[in-house]
Design an enzyme around this catalytic site. Structure first.
Site, PDB file in Angstrom:
ATOM      1  N   HIS A  39     -52.193 -40.025 -11.011  1.00  0.00           N
ATOM      2  CA  HIS A  39     -52.955 -40.129  -9.913  1.00  0.00           C
ATOM      3  C   HIS A  39     -53.174 -38.854  -9.390  1.00  0.00           C
ATOM      4  O   HIS A  39     -54.388 -38.648  -8.719  1.00  0.00           O
ATOM      5  CB  HIS A  39     -52.048 -41.111  -8.850  1.00  0.00           C
ATOM      6  CG  HIS A  39     -52.804 -41.553  -7.712  1.00  0.00           C
ATOM      7  ND1 HIS A  39     -53.939 -42.552  -7.952  1.00  0.00           N
ATOM      8  CD2 HIS A  39     -52.794 -41.191  -6.527  1.00  0.00           C
ATOM      9  CE1 HIS A  39     -54.415 -42.829  -6.738  1.00  0.00           C
ATOM     10  NE2 HIS A  39     -53.658 -41.717  -5.756  1.00  0.00           N
ATOM     11  N   GLU A  60     -45.504 -42.311   1.771  1.00  0.00           N
ATOM     12  CA  GLU A  60     -46.903 -42.331   1.654  1.00  0.00           C
ATOM     13  C   GLU A  60     -47.150 -43.215   2.998  1.00  0.00           C
ATOM     14  O   GLU A  60     -48.287 -44.126   3.032  1.00  0.00           O
ATOM     15  CB  GLU A  60     -47.429 -43.045   0.452  1.00  0.00           C
ATOM     16  CG  GLU A  60     -47.157 -42.268  -0.745  1.00  0.00           C
ATOM     17  CD  GLU A  60     -47.882 -42.624  -2.135  1.00  0.00           C
ATOM     18  OE1 GLU A  60     -48.446 -43.925  -2.033  1.00  0.00           O
ATOM     19  OE2 GLU A  60     -48.023 -41.956  -3.220  1.00  0.00           O
ATOM     20  N   SER A  61     -46.586 -42.950   3.987  1.00  0.00           N
ATOM     21  CA  SER A  61     -46.913 -43.763   5.371  1.00  0.00           C
ATOM     22  C   SER A  61     -48.324 -43.323   5.637  1.00  0.00           C
ATOM     23  O   SER A  61     -48.767 -42.351   5.358  1.00  0.00           O
ATOM     24  CB  SER A  61     -46.018 -43.268   6.578  1.00  0.00           C
ATOM     25  OG  SER A  61     -44.557 -43.687   6.293  1.00  0.00           O
ATOM     26  N   GLY A  91     -65.365 -38.018  -6.470  1.00  0.00           N
ATOM     27  CA  GLY A  91     -64.886 -39.255  -7.071  1.00  0.00           C
ATOM     28  C   GLY A  91     -63.366 -39.479  -7.341  1.00  0.00           C
ATOM     29  O   GLY A  91     -62.542 -38.938  -6.560  1.00  0.00           O
ATOM     30  N   HIS A 119     -57.961 -48.719  -5.075  1.00  0.00           N
ATOM     31  CA  HIS A 119     -56.776 -48.914  -4.728  1.00  0.00           C
ATOM     32  C   HIS A 119     -56.426 -50.335  -5.277  1.00  0.00           C
ATOM     33  O   HIS A 119     -56.018 -51.372  -4.950  1.00  0.00           O
ATOM     34  CB  HIS A 119     -56.719 -49.081  -3.151  1.00  0.00           C
ATOM     35  CG  HIS A 119     -55.390 -48.482  -2.325  1.00  0.00           C
ATOM     36  ND1 HIS A 119     -54.551 -49.088  -1.236  1.00  0.00           N
ATOM     37  CD2 HIS A 119     -54.834 -47.331  -2.820  1.00  0.00           C
ATOM     38  CE1 HIS A 119     -53.686 -48.293  -0.852  1.00  0.00           C
ATOM     39  NE2 HIS A 119     -53.778 -47.100  -1.747  1.00  0.00           N
ATOM     40  N   ARG A 123     -59.824 -41.468   5.941  1.00  0.00           N
ATOM     41  CA  ARG A 123     -59.237 -40.149   6.224  1.00  0.00           C
ATOM     42  C   ARG A 123     -59.883 -38.864   5.381  1.00  0.00           C
ATOM     43  O   ARG A 123     -59.870 -37.798   5.875  1.00  0.00           O
ATOM     44  CB  ARG A 123     -57.553 -40.303   5.965  1.00  0.00           C
ATOM     45  CG  ARG A 123     -57.155 -41.118   7.131  1.00  0.00           C
ATOM     46  CD  ARG A 123     -55.588 -40.919   7.081  1.00  0.00           C
ATOM     47  NE  ARG A 123     -55.122 -41.358   5.925  1.00  0.00           N
ATOM     48  CZ  ARG A 123     -54.565 -42.640   5.539  1.00  0.00           C
ATOM     49  NH1 ARG A 123     -55.066 -43.406   6.345  1.00  0.00           N
ATOM     50  NH2 ARG A 123     -54.086 -42.891   4.255  1.00  0.00           N
TER      51      ARG A 123
END
Ligand SMILES: Nc1ncnc2c1ncn2[C@@H]1O[C@H](COP(=O)(O)OP(=O)(O)O)[C@@H](O)[C@H]1O
Ligand SMILES: [Mg+2]
Lengths: 775, 228, 89, 89
Positions: A79, A348-349, A573, A128, A149
């Site tokens: 990822h 990963e908050s 992308g 996601h 973000r």
């Protein structure tokens, strides 16, 4: 109970925590790691391969500490590192067409293009997918949060979002859970954030049953001088973490490290949940306070915290800058005081950002955060070395060259080969399928087509999204592309469309990727905007399967070639791999987002046929092309043959004609032709405008092919009678085939000599499917 | 003298810029007010805009009600200053008890964004004098908790006193009692409604420009107040 | 008819934006001394027939598969006594 | 530290679309015999210091003015015993 740490005073000794901090002897410092080379680490559990772990040891010249291992393992994951795709993605740069518009290319949080008048636009689509299957609402919501973000981190104000979605079979019992959760999550987050949702896609196919694709895109606008990059320059500059406190979100892997190896696991959850919960309100505050800090020129570099959290933000900021960085992990504000340093690094908050600020401006930066009730803490500073050093309780637990973490991950040349079944699939020609024999059967199949879940009206979904907030939405759902006014004085605007057809790509991934590109390009041009640049989200199965890897390689090659030909560079992308259940991969699904610019949004072209008596023209050539078509799926549940042929020069010409016609006021409506063919487009435009159409079959073409073929490079336009000659002359002069096919008229859609269907019947068929399934 | 109309920004307000734009297009001077302000900066009227103040956590409008600026607005509203609450602003007015009743979850459970036809039932309030009673207008509607509820006695009272200002036509979008889309206080200076007139002020971006009348009405009202 | 109450709360380690918003508002309202607030859901089910072990087992299953998402939430099932415990509005 | 629980439910005469949505879904999930479902909110407050009558009075006030909107909602305040009543997930 709440023993969260919040110290903005740097370097105070850490306050005592509950439970008691691990003793110094147990803390895995760099010194300790050097002294205990044989200690076994759970690198495999964290997803590293044996040779990757060996490489980490080689880079460091010793074994990594637990914290270092945490960082390398997340940053070298597929990822974050793009290890399977990197070698191929390079083509987007190598084949990039020259474009004066490109201000920031691939590699940053998002690409940036110049749209004139001193404005720049940044846009990107991300996936996601997996989280949205596990927890549809939160998975989709945090997908929107994450892409927004990225946009803020470039210095831009987000102005709109889009959501290309793929779900399993509509009638499967689990589909409702996923659809309602995903749609509610996208709406819940985007609506609360105040971002208009101006487009997307909804596609159902059983190949997505266990792997829905939830892609989310966003657009942001800024002035040229406001572009910000993720880099930590300037020795002595402060690193400020701001936004939500850090909790145990999404750190399943790191907990293994923390609980099994480095601390006794008493009182700790064995595995922290991998699901993150979004707080759109916090993100709204984050947007406002970030933009206010940008406006006052307080920020040297900035990075959002997404996947891999602080590990990613610190290593990327440091490696993109000139110096090193020192971080005091004790100063990170926590939501859960039991987190280990490894977990803090991997958490990963959501709703967190990291800014680099000159010391003299820190006070002002913190004041702005305070104004917006945003927690902000100095957690480190830029150093003059070239190391990223992280401290915990005064001891060094990370000492790495940040480039090796962020940019020098493994690169794989995965084997790939044309699947053995590809030839048979392509030989299974859809042209051989039985066709309607008379007008009655045509009529019946038209109704079936427009009522089928993929072709049906999606208002039940899109009316759950606010498309109006911010007051600049010129076009949104049910139009060919979303369009946003950028400047209220000059009426400068941008348009965005996202498209992808997994069925086409399955038949031929090279062509399929180009078809996604050409459809999105055509959609943007149909609104009157000039296509400028693209983003993409490549959703595929496992790269370890040579069949899938071939699809992926072909799709990238097709997209890169296509972009070169159309002159639209890829600005950025996202790649999403491992979208598969067991051995079965989803259809290869490259989704392409095309951004266009329009100098005057008041001349936008809508899809609605609203003026009785206007003439309908079909632009482009119609051939018998049924492979992968909506008709073959709806009527025969068939997928085989070749997808429609791509002709990018034709797409470009069609685009130029559509833009010129808009500029010179020659057309009142335009709708591109894509899945479902001419009849789908006509029905949509008639229903939107509330007017019928009388169509004739031009000479030399079969009525069935006219209605259902999916030949590319086509659009249907409504021309006022006063413009007929001028419009025909323009098309003729430029060599675009144009055929008069009918007139806007009456209360029904009629194909002369074949059938007619009242609008009310079409409306019912088109509108009731989705609410009946999911309402 | 141009009228000064203030628009309050709470953390989480979203349609504040749109309300400011509508004020400007109507010909008044838009003034941004911040939730921590205690002064209203000499504005003549107030708009509480749409959005999700404080994330709409707990209940819509419940937290915004306690902000410093609201304390001043409460006083001024009671003294007769025109106050308009749109969507989230309407929820804040109900939570503050400036208007009766409450707004609950839409009966179909979904957020809904669509164009909505309304009938103006009362064209005598500070925000509706430029309309005529019975006039039908179309403006966007977008909310997740827009179902207006109050007990029967309150509803009867609102009807009897002509305090139902807008009613939904062609379908009730959220389960509001008696199709109520907006109401006023007894004095007619405080009006709240769920639909968004500030999104119907430009033909480019709105379904109509029929929302402009709210803002021109306030200007008309303020002129009358000065002359009175 | 008996009433069964299912309480659903976010797991302690999961972010609770709603509870946090309430807690942050408290000082402004003049309330001190509340260290943490968490907000969850309460379902009141009116059950036909006897609430025996079998019925409770079924409601547990309902809670587990539908009322709560156990990836992020915990739940509690209990039969409600008719008298209320403390103050009631 | 003690825990005080505030339950907030819509008044019986107010339509509860959330509860109804749950109830409507039950047959689809194969659950029978549940005559009514209502959905409300549960707040868990961690109170510093003793939960005496004064503290409870203050929390009652908090519930009345803030946690519930008494135009449409009723509330209950209770100190939570540490043992849970019935089955727990
Ligand atoms: N998930 C979604 N979110 C927002 N808009 C959507 C979504 N799905 C479809 N739409 C919108 O509905 C319209 C029709 O979609 P589609 O048929 O996919 O368009 P096209 O065939 O022109 O690409 C478009 O305006 C599209 O943006
Ligand atoms: Mg289209």
């Amino acid at each position: 109970m709440s023993s969260d740490i919040h110290s903005s005073a740097p370097r105070t000794p850490a306050p005592p925590q509950t439970p008691a901090p691990p003793q110094a002897s147990r803390l895995d410092t760099t010194e300790h790691a050097a002294a205990t080379p044989d200690t076994e680490l759970p690198w495999a559990e964290l997803g590293l391969k044996e040779d990757e772990y060996a490489r980490v040891r080689e880079i460091l010249g010793r074994r990594p500490t637990g914290a270092e291992l945490a960082m390398y393992s997340v940053m070298w994951s597929e990822h974050c590192s793009y290890k399977s795709s990197k070698a191929h993605l390079r083509q987007f740069g190598e084949k990039a067409p020259h474009s004066d518009a490109l201000l920031v290319g691939i590699g940053e949080n998002a690409g940036v293009v110049d749209i004139g008048q001193g404005y720049a636009v940044t846009f990107k689509v991300e996936s996601h997918n997996h989280p949205s299957y596990v927890e549809p609402y939160q998975g989709a919501a945090t997908g929107v949060g994450g892409i927004v973000r990225d946009i803020i981190a470039m210095g831009a104000r987000p102005v709109a979002v889009v959501d290309p979605l793929r779900f399993g079979a509509p009638e499967h019992p689990d589909t409702r859970r996923v659809v309602s959760g995903v749609v509610a999550g996208i709406g819940g987050y985007g609506n609360c954030l105040g971002l208009p949702n101006i487009g997307g896609e909804v596609v159902f196919d059983s190949c997505y049953q266990g792997n829905p694709l939830v892609n989310a895109g966003a657009i942001g606008v800024m002035r040229h001088e406001d572009i910000h990059l993720a880099k930590a320059a300037g020795t002595g500059n402060k690193v400020i973490l701001y936004g939500a406190r850090t909790g145990g979100d999404g750190i399943g892997g790191a907990s293994i490290l923390a609980s099994e190896t480095f601390e006794d696991s008493s009182g700790k959850p064995a595995k922290r949940p991998a699901v993150q919960v979004g707080d759109p309100f916090q993100e709204k505050l984050l947007i406002e306070c970030t933009l206010e800090a940008f406006a006052e020129r307080l920020v040297v570099g900035i990075q959002d915290l997404g996947a891999a959290g602080l590990s990613c933000a610190t290593s990327e900021l440091a490696s993109n800058g000139s110096g090193g960085m020192r971080v005091e992990l004790d100063d990170v504000p926590l939501r859960d005081s039991t987190l280990s340093p490894e977990e803090i690094l991997m958490s990963e908050s959501q709703e967190r950002m990291c800014a680099v600020v000159e010391p003299s401006k820190v006070e002002r930066f913190l004041a702005i955060c305070e104004k917006w009730d945003v927690t902000a803490t100095v957690v480190g500073e830029v150093t003059d070395g070239d190391r990223l050093e992280i401290y915990w309780h005064g001891e060094k637990i990370v000492d790495v060259d940040p480039r090796t973490v962020a940019h020098e991950g493994p690169v794989y040349q995965r084997p790939y080969a044309r699947p053995s079944w590809q030839d048979a699939l392509q030989a299974d020609d859809a042209g051989k399928l039985p066709r309607p024999v008379d007008g009655k059967e045509l009529r019946e199949q038209v109704l079936r087509l427009v009522a089928s879940p993929n072709q049906a009206d999606k208002s039940w979904i899109t009316s759950q999204y606010d498309h109006l907030v911010q007051g600049n939405t010129v076009l949104a759902q049910r139009e060919d592309a979303g369009m946003i006014r950028v400047d209220e004085e000059t009426n400068l605007g941008v348009a965005l469309a996202t498209d992808g057809n997994g069925r086409y790509a399955k038949l031929d991934p090279y062509t399929g990727a180009q078809l996604a590109l050409s459809e999105a390009y055509r959609n943007v041009a149909a609104t009157g905007a000039e296509p400028l640049a693209i983003t993409d989200c490549l959703n595929f199965g496992s790269p370890e399967d040579p069949d899938v890897m071939w699809q992926f390689v072909e799709a990238i090659r097709g997209l890169a070639d296509g972009c070169r030909q159309l002159g639209t560079p890829v600005t950025g992308g996202n790649v999403s791999l491992y979208n598969q259940t067991g051995e079965t991969a989803v259809h290869p699904t490259p989704v392409v987002g095309v951004l266009g610019v329009i100098d005057d949004v008041t001349r936008r072209t809508p899809i609605a046929f609203a003026q009785e008596g206007q003439l309908l023209y079909l632009l482009g050539d119609t051939r018998e092309e049924l492979g992968g078509s909506a008709w073959s799926q709806v009527v025969h549940d068939h997928l085989g043959g070749m997808p429609p042929a791509v002709d990018l020069e034709r797409e470009r010409l069609l685009g130029e004609i559509l833009v010129s016609a808009s500029r010179d006021g020659m057309i009142d409506a335009a709708h591109d032709l894509s899945d479902g063919g001419l009849v789908q487009a006509v029905v949509e435009s008639c229903l939107k405008g509330g007017k019928g159409a009388r169509l004739v079959v031009p000479d030399g073409i079969d009525p069935f092919v006219l209605l259902f073929s999916e030949s590319q490079g086509r659009a249907v336009v409504a021309v006022p009678r006063s413009e007929e000659v001028r419009f025909n002359d323009m098309c003729g002069a430029r060599g675009l085939p144009v055929t008069r096919i009918g007139v806007v008229d009456g209360e029904e859609v009629e194909l002369q000599g074949q059938f007619s269907i009242p609008l009310s019947e079409l409306r019912t068929a088109h509108r009731e499917t989705i609410p009946a399934l999911f309402g | 003298m141009t009228a000064r109309i203030g628009v309050v920004t709470f953390p989480g307000s979203l349609d504040d810029k749109d309300a400011l734009r509508a004020v400007r297009i109507a010909g008044a001077e838009p003034v941004s007010l911040w939730h921590r302000d205690t002064s209203l900066h000499q504005v003549d009227a107030i708009v509480l805009p749409g959005g999700f103040s404080y994330g709409d956590y707990l209940r819509c409008g419940a937290i915004a009600r306690f902000s410093p600026v609201m304390q001043t607005i409460l006083e001024q509203a009671r003294a007769g200053m025109p106050v308009l609450g749109i969507c989230n602003g309407f929820q804040v007015l109900c939570e503050s008890h400036l208007l009766p009743g409450a707004l609950t979850r839409n009966d179909h459970m979904h957020f809904v964004c669509r164009d909505q036809k309304l009938r103006v039932e009362n064209a005598d309030t500070a925000w509706t004098v430029d309309y005529s009673a019975g006039q039908e207008i179309t403006v966007p509607l977008k909310n997740g908790e827009g179902g207006y509820v109050a007990d029967e006695r309150t509803l009867d009272e609102l009807e009897a006193e002509g305090r139902v200002v807008f009613r939904y036509l062609d379908g009730n979008p959220n389960g509001s009692r008696r199709d109520i889309a907006g109401i006023t206080n007894a004095a007619g200076n405080v009006v709240g409604l769920m639909p968004h007139p500030e999104h119907a002020v430009e033909s480019l971006t709105g379904p109509t420009t029929e929302g402009l009348g709210f803002f021109t009405s306030a200007i008309t009202t303020l002129k009358k107040m000065v002359h009175a | 008819m008996a009433r069964v109450v299912v309480d659903v709360m976010l797991k302690p380690e999961i972010l609770d934006p709603q509870g946090q918003a309430v807690q942050r508002a408290l000082p402004r309202l003049g309330f001190e001394g509340i260290a943490d607030v968490r907000q969850g859901k309460r379902f009141e089910l009116e059950v036909e027939g006897p609430v025996d072990d079998a019925a409770l087992a079924r409601i547990n299953e309902l809670a587990e598969t539908f009322l709560a998402n156990t990836v992020i939430e915990d739940f509690t099932v209990r039969v409600e006594e008719l008298e209320e415990e403390t103050a009631t509005a």
